[in-house]
Design a protein around this motif. Structure first.
Motif, PDB file in Angstrom:
ATOM      1  N   ASN A   2      90.067 -41.169  58.518  1.00 65.42           N
ATOM      2  CA  ASN A   2      88.675 -41.566  58.691  1.00 65.42           C
ATOM      3  C   ASN A   2      87.867 -41.350  57.422  1.00 65.42           C
ATOM      4  N   ARG A   3      86.641 -41.770  57.478  1.00 66.91           N
ATOM      5  CA  ARG A   3      85.795 -41.821  56.276  1.00 66.91           C
ATOM      6  C   ARG A   3      85.451 -40.439  55.734  1.00 66.91           C
ATOM      7  N   PHE A  10      88.145 -37.285  48.011  1.00 67.46           N
ATOM      8  CA  PHE A  10      87.602 -37.790  46.759  1.00 67.46           C
ATOM      9  C   PHE A  10      86.755 -36.735  46.049  1.00 67.46           C
ATOM     10  N   ILE A  11      86.011 -35.954  46.793  1.00 65.40           N
ATOM     11  CA  ILE A  11      85.202 -34.891  46.194  1.00 65.40           C
ATOM     12  C   ILE A  11      86.100 -33.826  45.579  1.00 65.40           C
ATOM     13  N   GLN A  96      77.258 -49.785  51.054  1.00 66.79           N
ATOM     14  CA  GLN A  96      76.940 -48.686  51.962  1.00 66.79           C
ATOM     15  C   GLN A  96      76.380 -49.249  53.264  1.00 66.79           C
ATOM     16  N   ASP A  97      76.809 -48.667  54.369  1.00 62.90           N
ATOM     17  CA  ASP A  97      76.258 -49.068  55.658  1.00 62.90           C
ATOM     18  C   ASP A  97      74.840 -48.525  55.764  1.00 62.90           C
TER      19      ASP A  97
END
Length: 127
Positions: A2-3, A10-11, A96-97
């Motif tokens: 999931n996101r 990534f961080i 971006q949503d």
């Protein structure tokens, strides 16, 4: 995956790359200084005609090349900086949503924005 998990990964990757970049920063500085010295001395070597000056500028160019080769680990830092830049650009260019909320705090439906032109025309005509 999931996101949120992707964002955390990534961080963590970005933080580790920044730490690697900071570790290779002195090598990168010396690599750059050596490259500048070699370039400057090479240009001056080609410009002068006296034998003594050619020997001096040639020696400076050799010192610059030796400095570059002794700090070859700086290439890893340069690659890491490039990866960080490309990763940031990929992240910055993502769509971006956007969540839009009504005045009462409830989430607005997409249908409320489909007739924007009609609402705008009513507003303009009312003036």
């Amino acid at each position: 995956m999931n996101r949120q998990v992707k964002q955390v990964l990534f961080i963590v990757a970005a933080i580790s790359l920044v730490l690697v970049l900071i570790g290779f920063l002195p090598n990168m500085i010396m690599f750059g200084l050596g490259a500048l010295l070699a370039l400057w001395a090479g240009v001056r070597f080609m410009a002068v005609t006296h034998v003594g000056a050619k020997i001096g500028y040639g020696a400076l160019a050799v010192i610059g090349i030796i400095t570059i080769l002794s700090n070859i680990w700086a290439l890893i830092g340069i690659v890491v900086a490039w990866v960080l830049f490309k990763g940031y650009m990929m992240y910055a260019n993502q769509k971006q949503d956007v969540e839009i909320f009504n005045a009462d705090g409830s989430r607005a439906s997409r249908s409320s924005f489909q007739s924007f032109d009609q609402v705008w025309q009513k507003f303009v005509n009312r003036r």
